[in-house]
Write a protein that holds these residues in place. Sequence first.
Motif, PDB file in Angstrom:
ATOM      1  N   VAL A 123       7.626  -9.801  -3.027  1.00 17.56           N
ATOM      2  CA  VAL A 123       7.552 -11.270  -3.017  1.00 17.56           C
ATOM      3  C   VAL A 123       6.241 -11.808  -3.608  1.00 17.56           C
ATOM      4  CG1 VAL A 123       9.156 -11.724  -1.107  1.00 17.56           C
ATOM      5  CG2 VAL A 123       6.761 -11.197  -0.601  1.00 17.56           C
ATOM      6  N   ILE A 171      10.682   3.039   5.887  1.00 21.24           N
ATOM      7  CA  ILE A 171       9.387   3.655   6.228  1.00 21.24           C
ATOM      8  C   ILE A 171       8.633   2.788   7.244  1.00 21.24           C
ATOM      9  CG2 ILE A 171       9.213   4.805   3.980  1.00 21.24           C
ATOM     10  CD1 ILE A 171       6.938   2.796   3.299  1.00 21.24           C
ATOM     11  N   VAL A 177       8.461  -2.794   3.648  1.00 20.32           N
ATOM     12  CA  VAL A 177       7.707  -3.981   4.054  1.00 20.32           C
ATOM     13  C   VAL A 177       7.135  -3.745   5.445  1.00 20.32           C
ATOM     14  CG1 VAL A 177       9.086  -5.568   2.644  1.00 20.32           C
ATOM     15  CG2 VAL A 177       9.782  -5.092   4.993  1.00 20.32           C
ATOM     16  N   LYS A 178       6.274  -4.645   5.896  1.00 21.49           N
ATOM     17  CA  LYS A 178       5.673  -4.514   7.234  1.00 21.49           C
ATOM     18  C   LYS A 178       6.764  -4.604   8.300  1.00 21.49           C
ATOM     19  CE  LYS A 178       0.928  -5.303   6.695  1.00 21.49           C
ATOM     20  NZ  LYS A 178       0.651  -6.228   5.587  1.00 21.49           N
ATOM     21  N   ALA A 229       7.099   1.345  10.464  1.00 23.73           N
ATOM     22  CA  ALA A 229       6.715   1.891  11.770  1.00 23.73           C
ATOM     23  C   ALA A 229       7.491   1.184  12.874  1.00 23.73           C
ATOM     24  CB  ALA A 229       5.209   1.706  11.983  1.00 23.73           C
ATOM     25  N   ASN A 264       0.812  -1.227   0.000  1.00 19.81           N
ATOM     26  CA  ASN A 264       0.000   0.000   0.000  1.00 19.81           C
ATOM     27  C   ASN A 264       0.840   1.270   0.000  1.00 19.81           C
ATOM     28  OD1 ASN A 264      -2.606  -1.183   0.173  1.00 19.81           O
ATOM     29  ND2 ASN A 264      -2.103  -1.797   2.250  1.00 19.81           N
TER      30      ASN A 264
END
Length: 271
Positions: free
Chosen positions: A34, A92, A68-69, A94, A10
């Motif tokens: 991926v 980026i 990525v997360k 969190a 996103n």
Amino acid sequence: MNIIFIGGGNMASAMIGGLLKQGWKAGAIRVVEVAAPARERLERELKVKTAAAPGADVAKADCIVLAVKPQQVREAAQALKPLPGAQLVISIAAGIRLKDLARWLDGHQRIVRVMPNTPALALAGISGLYAPRAVGAADRAAVEKILGAVGAVVWVEREEDLDAVTAVSGSGPAYVFYFIEALEQAARELGLSAEAARRLALETFAGAVKLAVQGAEPPSRLRERVTSRGGTTERALKSLEEGRVKEAIVHAVRAAAERARAMGDEFGNDQ
Ligand SMILES: NC(=O)c1ccc[n+]([C@@H]2O[C@H](COP(=O)([O-])OP(=O)(O)OC[C@H]3O[C@@H](n4cnc5c(N)ncnc54)[C@H](OP(=O)(O)O)[C@@H]3O)[C@@H](O)[C@H]2O)c1
């Protein structure tokens, strides 16, 4: 400047979409992603080249954006080792701290942490930026150029301030959408059509924000101006106060900041 995004979900899509709208060449942007459906979507919608794993393209990139997360950053960073050059790395994710990123990247020091938000896609994002002293002026300018292409930027002085930025503006668009949803629901319950309800909610929000951004008066004064004694707005605001809505919002944003800190602890260790 060639940029390679690691993770094409996103937020990366919002940033890439914004960069392309600002005239960046699709050929200067690569994405390592991926998931095959996500790669197809990126190639189809944004016309950028993608790959399933980092390869020779990483060496050609001037800048690597880790997108990525948070729970996937360690693996994604370690897959880049050894970094083929002294590229600028922008994370980026969190919560994930510089010390952990540097360790996963074999002591790499040219890392800047950024917290963008999804209105980047509409060139209306805002990003919090943090760089340690080791990062020089040219790298800071490059980060400002990339994030500045998709919205406003704000430097913060301490790394932990990014947890607050994450809670306020990173997650913030969701709070705004939540408020818009509520206003729209109220409009429909009062008998307006779905179309009118959405339009009224959206335009009210956009108009009020425009007025507030002009900055001639603070939001509290603007609110007072709409609130005549004994009138409709006063009645609504009284109901909001009784419902402790402001406190609930402050509590929610504090909870988000706390979650960002906890994610740094949880996903920053090597267990
Ligand atoms: N969304 C926001 O509003 C927002 C705002 C500010 C910052 N952020 C930050 O942005 C980061 C990404 O968030 P997001 O919402 O964009 O997440 P997302 O939509 O899940 O995107 C991450 C993508 O990366 C893929 N991926 C996972 N591991 C990978 C690897 N090793 N190499 C390459 N690709 C990999 C994921 O595939 P799978 O789905 O198969 O795992 C997924 O498609 C997060 O760290 C978040 O904190 C997000």
